[in-house]
Design a protein around this motif. Structure first.
Motif, short mmCIF file in Angstrom:
data_model
loop_
_atom_site.label_atom_id
_atom_site.label_comp_id
_atom_site.label_asym_id
_atom_site.label_seq_id
_atom_site.Cartn_x
_atom_site.Cartn_y
_atom_site.Cartn_z
N ALA A 128 0.85 -1.18 0.00
CA ALA A 128 0.00 0.00 0.00
C ALA A 128 0.89 1.24 0.00
N LEU A 129 0.64 2.15 -0.93
CA LEU A 129 1.45 3.36 -1.02
C LEU A 129 1.44 4.12 0.30
N ALA A 130 0.28 4.17 0.97
CA ALA A 130 0.18 4.90 2.23
C ALA A 130 1.11 4.32 3.29
N ASP A 131 1.32 3.00 3.28
CA ASP A 131 2.22 2.38 4.26
C ASP A 131 3.66 2.78 4.00
N MET A 132 4.05 2.82 2.73
CA MET A 132 5.41 3.26 2.41
C MET A 132 5.60 4.73 2.74
N VAL A 133 4.58 5.55 2.48
CA VAL A 133 4.64 6.97 2.82
C VAL A 133 4.81 7.14 4.33
N ALA A 134 4.12 6.32 5.12
CA ALA A 134 4.22 6.42 6.58
C ALA A 134 5.64 6.15 7.06
N GLU A 135 6.30 5.15 6.49
CA GLU A 135 7.67 4.86 6.90
C GLU A 135 8.62 5.97 6.46
N LEU A 136 8.41 6.52 5.29
CA LEU A 136 9.23 7.65 4.85
C LEU A 136 9.01 8.86 5.75
N GLY A 137 7.80 9.00 6.28
CA GLY A 137 7.54 10.07 7.23
C GLY A 137 8.37 9.92 8.49
N LEU A 138 8.57 8.70 8.93
CA LEU A 138 9.43 8.46 10.10
C LEU A 138 10.88 8.82 9.80
N VAL A 139 11.35 8.50 8.60
CA VAL A 139 12.70 8.86 8.21
C VAL A 139 12.84 10.37 8.17
N ARG A 140 11.84 11.05 7.61
CA ARG A 140 11.89 12.52 7.57
C ARG A 140 12.00 13.11 8.96
N ALA A 141 11.21 12.59 9.90
CA ALA A 141 11.19 13.14 11.25
C ALA A 141 12.47 12.84 12.02
N ASN A 142 13.07 11.69 11.79
CA ASN A 142 14.23 11.26 12.59
C ASN A 142 15.56 11.45 11.89
N GLY A 143 15.54 11.63 10.58
CA GLY A 143 16.76 11.84 9.83
C GLY A 143 17.55 10.57 9.60
#
Length: 418
Positions: free
Chosen positions: A9-24
């Motif tokens: 699901a694209l939304a699931d991949m977006v969610a993990e990328l959101g974690l990378v964005r927040a944590n670097g």
């Protein structure tokens, strides 16, 4: 985990990328990123247990490099800290520099552009994995247009066609490649020929469409913002929020309650198929001007929901009637709308049954008012494939499919293909 790019699901991949964005990038070691770790193993031809942070970083760098340059790619590099010297930057500093790329405020970037950056990067990650997926012979997994969009060579494009033809011969629908990005398909409905654009993405990420349609229950009570539903997602995306994400103005729920006070009775159900219109709230930043709330599911006493194809057809018919009634009151006039598969979630309808019921109303509506641009939004690739199958049943007799038997990507706003 077994990773299949065509079923993520694209939304699931977006969610993990959101974690990378927040944590670097420096936070990769402590984050749980099952999809990105699995994708990096596919992309790097590593083992299933390859959990190295460097593998995820390499995947992100390669994915961002396929974004075609320009502001989008530059903003993505700042967002994830991929630019030189930005590796240790705090999240707010990376967001500020990314907002500067688009010459917008930090708040506007967070609400609009950042979502697009995450979505486009997620699609790029999946495209890279599709190119190496064993399901498509390890060469490519998209059609010629997709291969071209991601910078693939002529050889990989030929491999794409061969892979698709092999899938057709073996009749294995679960591994058919799905082109990324909006797909524009010609359809013949009720004697009229039109085009329908299919988005394999959450409806709240759709941009540049005048009207988004939300599926509601017959009490017109929207889902909670944390629920994984179309109603909840649109409610959350349209709400005015502070920097911490707290909702300051629940725009859609408030306006929908006002509609009930004016036209019905709060706490009592409306007739199935009723459509109520509200503003788009904060979604105006994505070019959305109206949200239509279609009452298509009827609550049961056991907590479930029911609907019928007839209710779905009625609701879609009401959507077009409501749009026509207020079209000229906007400048420029309303001309496009995007629908989810009504009743295919909590309502229990199969996606194909939902779409066929919707097409029963869409056909006459387009025959009567051919100026409408119709879009469909589906979250999951597996459901998108079912949608493409149904729409293929309505392909005009004189229309040939694109390379590899797949439809072609829809043109972008500037006329170029995605």
């Amino acid at each position: 985990m077994v990773f299949s790019p065509t079923t993520v699901a694209l939304a699931d991949m977006v969610a993990e990328l959101g974690l990378v964005r927040a944590n670097g990038l420096l936070g990769l070691r402590r984050l749980e990123l099952p999809l990105l770790h699995a994708a990096s193993a596919v992309h790097g031809a590593g083992g299933e247990g390859d959990m190295r942070p460097g593998a995820v970083e390499a995947l992100l760098r390669d994915a961002v490099e396929t974004l075609g340059g320009g502001d989008l790619q530059t903003a993505a590099q700042y967002t994830f800290g991929l630019t030189r010297g930005a590796r240790e930057w705090a999240a707010q500093d990376r967001r500020r520099r990314a907002a500067d790329v688009f010459r917008v405020s930090i708040d506007r970037f967070r609400k609009h552009h950042e979502k697009l950056v995450l979505q486009e990067t997620a699609e790029a990650v999946l495209a890279l994995c599709l190119a190496r997926s064993p399901a498509t012979g390890g060469q490519t997994a998209g059609n010629g247009a997709v291969a071209e969009a991601s910078g693939a060579t002529a050889e990989s494009t030929e491999g794409t066609v061969r892979a698709v033809e092999q899938i057709r011969r073996t009749g294995s629908p679960d591994v058919r490649p799905l082109p990324l990005g909006p797909l524009s398909l010609p359809v013949a409905l009720g004697g009229a020929t039109a085009r329908i654009v299919v988005h394999t993405s959450p409806i709240e990420f759709v941009t540049g469409v005048d009207i988004l349609v939300s599926s509601e229950n017959t009490y017109l009570e929207m889902s909670r913002t944390y629920r994984p539903t179309t109603s909840g997602a649109l409610r959350r995306a349209a709400a005015r929020q502070n920097e911490a994400g707290a909702i300051l103005d629940d725009v859609l729920a408030r306006e929908l309650h006002d509609w009930l006070v004016r036209f019905a009775s709060p706490g009592l159900p409306v007739a199935p198929g009723t459509v109520a219109a509200t503003s788009a709230g904060e979604l105006v930043s994505q070019g959305v001007r109206r949200i239509y709330h279609a009452a298509v599911v009827m609550p049961r006493t056991d907590g479930g929901y029911d609907t019928t194809p007839a209710v779905v057809t009625k609701a879609v018919r009401q959507v077009f009637e409501a749009a026509a009634a207020e079209r000229e009151s906007f400048g420029p006039p309303l001309r496009s709308l995007c629908l989810p598969l009504l009743g295919a979630g909590r309502g229990g309808l199969e996606p194909a049954a939902s779409l066929r019921a919707m097409l029963t109303a869409i056909g006459p509506a387009l025959a009567d008012r051919p100026f409408w641009e119709v879009h469909l939004a589906v979250r999951r690739p597996a459901v998108a494939r079912a949608v493409l199958d149904v729409l293929a049943e309505h392909r005009p007799a004189n229309t040939l499919p694109g390379p590899g038997g797949q439809p072609v990507p829809a043109p972008a706003a500037d006329g170029r293909r995605a």
